[in-house]
Design an enzyme around this catalytic site. Sequence first.
Site, PDB file in Angstrom:
ATOM      1  N   ASP A  10       0.873  -1.182   0.000  1.00  0.00           N
ATOM      2  CA  ASP A  10       0.000   0.000   0.000  1.00  0.00           C
ATOM      3  C   ASP A  10       0.910   1.231   0.000  1.00  0.00           C
ATOM      4  O   ASP A  10       2.119   1.123   0.213  1.00  0.00           O
ATOM      5  CB  ASP A  10      -0.879  -0.011   1.260  1.00  0.00           C
ATOM      6  CG  ASP A  10      -1.782   1.224   1.360  1.00  0.00           C
ATOM      7  OD1 ASP A  10      -2.319   1.652   0.327  1.00  0.00           O
ATOM      8  OD2 ASP A  10      -1.932   1.780   2.466  1.00  0.00           O
ATOM      9  N   SER A  11       0.303   2.388  -0.182  1.00  0.00           N
ATOM     10  CA  SER A  11       1.083   3.618  -0.123  1.00  0.00           C
ATOM     11  C   SER A  11       1.477   3.971   1.317  1.00  0.00           C
ATOM     12  O   SER A  11       2.374   4.777   1.519  1.00  0.00           O
ATOM     13  CB  SER A  11       0.262   4.753  -0.715  1.00  0.00           C
ATOM     14  OG  SER A  11      -0.997   4.798  -0.070  1.00  0.00           O
ATOM     15  N   TYR A  42      -0.749   8.307  -2.682  1.00  0.00           N
ATOM     16  CA  TYR A  42      -0.689   8.057  -4.126  1.00  0.00           C
ATOM     17  C   TYR A  42      -1.928   8.668  -4.804  1.00  0.00           C
ATOM     18  O   TYR A  42      -1.895   9.008  -5.981  1.00  0.00           O
ATOM     19  CB  TYR A  42      -0.728   6.550  -4.417  1.00  0.00           C
ATOM     20  CG  TYR A  42       0.557   5.753  -4.206  1.00  0.00           C
ATOM     21  CD1 TYR A  42       1.677   6.294  -3.581  1.00  0.00           C
ATOM     22  CD2 TYR A  42       0.633   4.432  -4.643  1.00  0.00           C
ATOM     23  CE1 TYR A  42       2.834   5.528  -3.398  1.00  0.00           C
ATOM     24  CE2 TYR A  42       1.774   3.667  -4.467  1.00  0.00           C
ATOM     25  CZ  TYR A  42       2.877   4.222  -3.843  1.00  0.00           C
ATOM     26  OH  TYR A  42       4.000   3.449  -3.675  1.00  0.00           O
ATOM     27  N   GLY A  43      -3.006   8.726  -4.039  1.00  0.00           N
ATOM     28  CA  GLY A  43      -4.330   9.025  -4.609  1.00  0.00           C
ATOM     29  C   GLY A  43      -4.501  10.374  -5.269  1.00  0.00           C
ATOM     30  O   GLY A  43      -5.450  10.587  -6.024  1.00  0.00           O
ATOM     31  N   CYS A  73      -4.299  -1.381  -1.780  1.00  0.00           N
ATOM     32  CA  CYS A  73      -4.415   0.056  -2.035  1.00  0.00           C
ATOM     33  C   CYS A  73      -5.463   0.225  -3.131  1.00  0.00           C
ATOM     34  O   CYS A  73      -5.291  -0.299  -4.246  1.00  0.00           O
ATOM     35  CB  CYS A  73      -3.065   0.599  -2.494  1.00  0.00           C
ATOM     36  SG  CYS A  73      -3.125   2.343  -2.940  1.00  0.00           S
ATOM     37  N   THR A  75      -6.272   2.838  -4.741  1.00  0.00           N
ATOM     38  CA  THR A  75      -5.779   3.678  -5.830  1.00  0.00           C
ATOM     39  C   THR A  75      -5.003   2.844  -6.843  1.00  0.00           C
ATOM     40  O   THR A  75      -5.292   2.870  -8.043  1.00  0.00           O
ATOM     41  CB  THR A  75      -4.858   4.776  -5.240  1.00  0.00           C
ATOM     42  OG1 THR A  75      -5.591   5.471  -4.235  1.00  0.00           O
ATOM     43  CG2 THR A  75      -4.355   5.714  -6.294  1.00  0.00           C
ATOM     44  N   GLU A 154      -3.601   8.997   8.565  1.00  0.00           N
ATOM     45  CA  GLU A 154      -2.144   8.873   8.703  1.00  0.00           C
ATOM     46  C   GLU A 154      -1.644   9.648   9.929  1.00  0.00           C
ATOM     47  O   GLU A 154      -0.628   9.313  10.501  1.00  0.00           O
ATOM     48  CB  GLU A 154      -1.429   9.391   7.442  1.00  0.00           C
ATOM     49  CG  GLU A 154      -1.592   8.511   6.209  1.00  0.00           C
ATOM     50  CD  GLU A 154      -0.585   7.353   6.119  1.00  0.00           C
ATOM     51  OE1 GLU A 154       0.497   7.431   6.712  1.00  0.00           O
ATOM     52  OE2 GLU A 154      -0.911   6.352   5.440  1.00  0.00           O
ATOM     53  N   CYS A 188     -10.982   2.948  -0.132  1.00  0.00           N
ATOM     54  CA  CYS A 188      -9.592   3.255   0.198  1.00  0.00           C
ATOM     55  C   CYS A 188      -9.308   2.474   1.481  1.00  0.00           C
ATOM     56  O   CYS A 188     -10.106   2.513   2.428  1.00  0.00           O
ATOM     57  CB  CYS A 188      -9.443   4.757   0.420  1.00  0.00           C
ATOM     58  SG  CYS A 188      -7.869   5.196   1.163  1.00  0.00           S
ATOM     59  N   THR A 189      -8.176   1.792   1.495  1.00  0.00           N
ATOM     60  CA  THR A 189      -7.911   0.899   2.630  1.00  0.00           C
ATOM     61  C   THR A 189      -7.604   1.647   3.930  1.00  0.00           C
ATOM     62  O   THR A 189      -7.514   1.035   4.987  1.00  0.00           O
ATOM     63  CB  THR A 189      -6.757  -0.072   2.287  1.00  0.00           C
ATOM     64  OG1 THR A 189      -5.654   0.687   1.769  1.00  0.00           O
ATOM     65  CG2 THR A 189      -7.202  -1.095   1.262  1.00  0.00           C
ATOM     66  N   HIS A 190      -7.436   2.951   3.847  1.00  0.00           N
ATOM     67  CA  HIS A 190      -7.266   3.730   5.081  1.00  0.00           C
ATOM     68  C   HIS A 190      -8.602   3.921   5.816  1.00  0.00           C
ATOM     69  O   HIS A 190      -8.622   4.141   7.015  1.00  0.00           O
ATOM     70  CB  HIS A 190      -6.744   5.140   4.756  1.00  0.00           C
ATOM     71  CG  HIS A 190      -5.281   5.214   4.474  1.00  0.00           C
ATOM     72  ND1 HIS A 190      -4.703   4.643   3.367  1.00  0.00           N
ATOM     73  CD2 HIS A 190      -4.277   5.813   5.168  1.00  0.00           C
ATOM     74  CE1 HIS A 190      -3.402   4.908   3.376  1.00  0.00           C
ATOM     75  NE2 HIS A 190      -3.119   5.616   4.460  1.00  0.00           N
TER      76      HIS A 190
HETATM   77  N1  DGL Z   1      -4.593   3.323   0.908  1.00  0.00           N
HETATM   78  C1  DGL Z   1      -4.701   4.036  -0.330  1.00  0.00           C
HETATM   79  C2  DGL Z   1      -5.935   3.539  -1.106  1.00  0.00           C
HETATM   80  O1  DGL Z   1      -6.527   2.577  -0.747  1.00  0.00           O
HETATM   81  C3  DGL Z   1      -4.937   5.487  -0.167  1.00  0.00           C
HETATM   82  C4  DGL Z   1      -3.889   6.359   0.178  1.00  0.00           C
HETATM   83  C5  DGL Z   1      -3.280   7.101  -0.964  1.00  0.00           C
HETATM   84  O2  DGL Z   1      -3.871   8.021  -1.534  1.00  0.00           O
HETATM   85  O3  DGL Z   1      -2.164   6.767  -1.201  1.00  0.00           O
HETATM   86  O4  DGL Z   1      -6.296   4.125  -2.077  1.00  0.00           O
END
Ligand code: DGL
Length: 272
Positions: A10-11, A42-43, A73, A75, A154, A188-190
Amino acid sequence: MNNAAIGVFDSGVGGLTCVEELVRLMPHENIVYLGDTARVPYGTRSRETILKYTRQDIAFMEQHNVKMALIACGTVSSVIMNNPVFDGTGIKEYSGVVIPAAHAACAATKNKRIGIIATSATVKSGSYGKVIRGIDPEIKVVGKACPLFVPLVENGYTSPENPAVRFFAEEYLECMKREGVDTLILGCTHYPHLKEVISQVMGDNVTLISSGAELAKYALKTMTFDSTLADRSESGTVELYCTDSEELFAENVERFLGKNINAKISKCNLKT
Ligand code: DGL
């Protein structure tokens, strides 16, 4: 049987929602996790940049000889849909979050209205809409980018009592309530770290689908089918790698993975 590790990337810390579920479902598996904390998020980046970072993340997974790569992730999972980034690599088995989460949402919805909240890149890609319409063309999909959720998570701002968290949750989810979705994909996994506030704003009748957890369930099904689960009686190891400060990452790991998972944390450099 295959005792190689499962690779997850993941990012940042979001993919730990997948790791948590993997450990719960498959405690004997070794796991190698990469959080590209130096370059999160990354998004908000361009497709080209996300693809470049993804190839570097995959090369890291290859170095660790993983038996399956899980793209935890949303994204990356969305952006690579029409890009064969695994071709020519040694990784033959892989999956992103979109297909497992879309299937879970289609199974859960009763009124055929599914919401998807995710990063701007995921929503812009239309990935979930395409998969869901392929499963059931009658389902209406409503997407909403929630770019401020990732920095909140985060930085540890996840409590529903926090006024900023509450404000953005209400702001972002207003359209989902208006559209009457009965199922909401946390694309989004966050976002599962904001589950409490999201659930409070949406109400008890809306089913929340965690894309990271659905990916872990999918991995279990695939490896059971392929007979590639580990043959090990002791608990598996969890190795977590980050690309920025180990100390900062360790704080988030403890917060998001809990203290019961014994993980080894190291910093790594990705080949550029
Ligand atoms: N965990 C990333 C996702 O699921 C999001 C975070 C990012 O933008 O890098 O998209």
